[in-house]
Structure formats: C-alpha cells, structure tokens
Design a protein around this motif. Sequence first.
Motif, PDB file in Angstrom:
ATOM      1  N   GLN A   1      13.951  45.042  53.076  1.00 55.05           N
ATOM      2  CA  GLN A   1      14.050  43.514  53.127  1.00 55.05           C
ATOM      3  C   GLN A   1      14.068  43.036  54.536  1.00 55.05           C
ATOM      4  O   GLN A   1      13.892  42.011  54.977  1.00 55.05           O
ATOM      5  CB  GLN A   1      15.403  43.253  52.284  1.00 55.05           C
ATOM      6  CG  GLN A   1      15.514  41.524  52.398  1.00 55.05           C
ATOM      7  CD  GLN A   1      16.764  41.265  51.691  1.00 55.05           C
ATOM      8  OE1 GLN A   1      17.514  42.292  51.228  1.00 55.05           O
ATOM      9  NE2 GLN A   1      16.871  40.212  51.239  1.00 55.05           N
TER      10      GLN A   1
ATOM     11  N   THR B   1      11.660  43.706  48.474  1.00 56.12           N
ATOM     12  CA  THR B   1      12.921  44.411  48.208  1.00 56.12           C
ATOM     13  C   THR B   1      12.708  45.530  47.016  1.00 56.12           C
ATOM     14  O   THR B   1      11.720  45.557  46.418  1.00 56.12           O
ATOM     15  CB  THR B   1      13.897  43.684  47.471  1.00 56.12           C
ATOM     16  OG1 THR B   1      13.224  42.971  46.255  1.00 56.12           O
ATOM     17  CG2 THR B   1      14.284  42.194  48.508  1.00 56.12           C
TER      18      THR B   1
ATOM     19  N   SER C   1      14.486  48.115  44.079  1.00 54.03           N
ATOM     20  CA  SER C   1      15.261  48.759  43.382  1.00 54.03           C
ATOM     21  C   SER C   1      15.280  50.163  42.901  1.00 54.03           C
ATOM     22  O   SER C   1      13.823  50.406  42.332  1.00 54.03           O
ATOM     23  CB  SER C   1      15.884  47.756  41.912  1.00 54.03           C
ATOM     24  OG  SER C   1      16.206  46.714  42.158  1.00 54.03           O
TER      25      SER C   1
ATOM     26  N   ARG D   1      19.381  43.400  41.848  1.00 54.15           N
ATOM     27  CA  ARG D   1      18.027  44.005  42.346  1.00 54.15           C
ATOM     28  C   ARG D   1      18.270  44.351  43.943  1.00 54.15           C
ATOM     29  O   ARG D   1      19.560  44.231  44.391  1.00 54.15           O
ATOM     30  CB  ARG D   1      17.046  43.260  42.397  1.00 54.15           C
ATOM     31  CG  ARG D   1      16.682  42.781  40.810  1.00 54.15           C
ATOM     32  CD  ARG D   1      15.238  41.741  40.936  1.00 54.15           C
ATOM     33  NE  ARG D   1      14.848  41.742  39.289  1.00 54.15           N
ATOM     34  CZ  ARG D   1      13.759  41.911  38.811  1.00 54.15           C
ATOM     35  NH1 ARG D   1      12.897  42.514  39.708  1.00 54.15           N
ATOM     36  NH2 ARG D   1      13.957  41.847  37.706  1.00 54.15           N
ATOM     37  N   ASN D   2      17.380  44.938  44.481  1.00 53.65           N
ATOM     38  CA  ASN D   2      17.463  45.273  45.970  1.00 53.65           C
ATOM     39  C   ASN D   2      18.537  46.314  46.425  1.00 53.65           C
ATOM     40  O   ASN D   2      19.314  46.144  47.054  1.00 53.65           O
ATOM     41  CB  ASN D   2      17.703  44.131  46.915  1.00 53.65           C
ATOM     42  CG  ASN D   2      17.140  44.457  48.444  1.00 53.65           C
ATOM     43  OD1 ASN D   2      16.461  45.558  48.509  1.00 53.65           O
ATOM     44  ND2 ASN D   2      17.767  43.796  49.255  1.00 53.65           N
TER      45      ASN D   2
END
Length: 57
Positions: free
Chosen positions: A2, A16, A18, A51-52
């Motif tokens: 990011q 990004t 996950s 997320r991320n």
Amino acid sequence: MQKTPCQLGTVQIVFTASMGTGLADWQNDDSPDLTFQRIDKACYQAKASGRNRVVAV
C-alpha cells in the motif's frame, strides 16, 4: 504494498493484499489438504477483518 503505489501513465494505482500464512503441523494436520484448509481459512479471516493484513495460523 500500500505504501508503494504504481504509476500507470497519469494514474496512480494503490495495491493492498490480504494473506493467510501458516506452517504444516503434522501432529494436528492429517493431510496436506487439512493444512491448506487451515491457511485458506486464515486468508478469509484477513479479508473479513478489514483487508490489507496478514493472519498467521
């Protein structure tokens, strides 16, 4: 990821990711499929929790 956006012409694209991560636990996982299922579940937990991020099992 990011913090390192990509430049495509005049457009800046921010990525990004996950991820679910883990190690094979042969004392508790009876097969490679069970290991994969555990780590796959961790990936979905990462996505569901904002997320991320990375979830380790």
